[in-house]
Design a protein around this motif. Structure first.
Motif: not given
Lengths: 97, 334
Positions: A23-32
């Motif tokens: 479901l989650i792959a490339k998540v920008p770091s500010q969205l962690h």
């Protein structure tokens, strides 16, 4: 004993496992952090189990444990969604200018 | 009614899936969070449709929990958010533990056969007694670890206790020993669920679970807490899924499993962003590279700004800075 319905539940579990991995792959770091917080709110789904422990024909002690579980899980759910929304609102403000 | 409830559960599972998916993209994140909250509302409403609940306790519990959660979440300062997420996560873990305990009490109080048959009447699924007992034990184990682990993470982040890693000799063996003991206890409960001493064994299991959460998180430094919270978040999803196997509830199993799996992936992504492995974070590098003592040990100190929470704080600081600067720029424009 009829085990097919239980195996169906295990089947759903396995599919959900793989779906969750994909479901989650490339998540920008500010969205962690918001993602962690948002999925933490979802894990408050255990409120469903807590509610079902409150069946009126259950022994009182089980109901009181269930009540404590409902309160805690609801804090997890409501607080979790509210705080995630606040975090994401801050990003919104940043994007406007 | 059974059919309607399960259709609503399917809808709410779909909303959770899209909620998580959208949360991973900046443009849709807020919508995703709201979507998954609608999914949660649907799941709760569907559950209430089962009926026969103690409505006074239901209303009081939901009201109390909502008020506390909302007030705390809306009042907390921006910088206090990450530790509050840890605290909420701990509550979720404790709730799963309590669900396990309540189900065990029902089983013990009403007798095994009666318990299994009433479960079958509600869900249409008959399970072996050993399965129910093992599911209860594992829910309590994972829920307990999540609870105390999250509490330690909360205390470290909010500086209630020192953020320094509390390293003591043999902590790894102690953790493994406790975990094996707990699993053995779960196996014994599975074999002898109705024995008179099983209540004592269960209380022992709770104590061991709580201890494991502390033993695992105390040696980890405050700077690594974001990764630890993400891992514990994944565990709280697993606890919820296990609770779903006790009461044989599909939305609990699916949603809990989604959080467990996606939380694990997020944890790995966060570790990669810090150029570290999960084992390195959890065990401070000791033994991670065959006794290579020059490997990074304990807490990452070199660049705290690169940890996700710090990045996020930094961005938050930037956003308020830009909000302040904006009117000034407009006025000074020629």
């Amino acid at each position: 004993m009829e085990l097919a319905p239980l195996l169906l539940l295990l089947f759903a579990f396995t599919l959900a496992l793989f779906l969750g991995f994909e479901l989650i792959a490339k998540v920008p770091s500010q969205l962690h952090t918001p993602l962690m917080s948002g999925s933490n709110a979802i894990s408050g789904i255990t409120v469903v189990g807590a509610l079902l422990a409150l069946a009126a024909n259950e022994p009182p002690f089980a109901r009181w444990i269930g009540f404590a579980a409902v309160v805690l899980a609801t804090i997890n759910v409501v607080g979790g969604y509210a705080i995630t929304d606040r975090m994401l609102a801050m990003f919104k403000r940043k994007e406007k200018p | 009614m059974e059919i309607l409830i399960n259709l609503l559960y399917i809808v709410s599972a779909i909303l959770f899936i899209f909620g998580i998916k959208w949360l991973g993209n900046a443009a849709t994140a807020r919508r995703g969070n709201r979507l998954s909250s609608v999914g949660m509302l649907l799941a709760v409403i569907a559950t209430l449709l089962y009926g026969g609940l103690d409505w006074k306790l239901v209303a009081a519990g939901i009201l109390l929990g909502s008020v506390i959660g909302l007030v705390v979440a809306l009042r907390v300062k921006m910088t206090g958010m990450p530790e509050l997420v840890a605290l909420f996560n701990g509550f979720g873990g404790l709730a799963s533990l309590l669900v396990g305990a309540a189900e065990y009490h029902k089983l013990h109080h009403r007798g095994a056969e009666d318990y299994i048959s009433s479960l079958a009447a509600q869900t249409g699924i008959t399970v072996p007694l050993a399965f129910a007992a093992v599911a209860i034990s594992l829910t309590i184990l994972v829920g307990g670890i999540t609870f105390t682990g999250s509490l330690v993470a909360w205390a470290k982040l909010s500086e209630k206790i020192s953020g320094r890693p509390w390293v003591f000799a043999g902590r790894k063996s102690l953790g493994i020993f406790l975990l094996l003991t707990a699993l053995a206890g779960a196996a014994i409960l599975g074999a002898q669920p109705a024995a008179p001493w099983s209540a004592g064994l269960l209380i022992g299991l709770v104590a061991i679970a709580l201890a494991i959460g502390i033993v695992i998180t105390l040696p980890i430094g405050g700077g690594d807490m974001p990764v630890v919270i993400s891992l514990l978040n994944s565990l709280s999803g697993v606890a919820a899924a296990l609770a779903g196997f006790i009461i044989l509830n599909n939305v609990l199993v699916v949603a809990g499993c989604l959080v467990g799996a996606s939380g694990m992936i997020l944890t790995i992504i966060m570790c990669k962003a810090m150029n570290r492995s999960i084992a390195n974070v959890l065990f401070g590098g000791f033994g991670a590279a065959g006794g290579n003592q020059t490997a990074a040990t304990g807490e990452m100190k070199a660049n705290p700004w690169k940890t996700p929470i710090m990045c996020w704080r930094q961005r938050a600081v930037w956003s308020s800075f830009r909000a302040m600067a904006w009117p000034w720029r407009r006025h000074s424009m020629p």
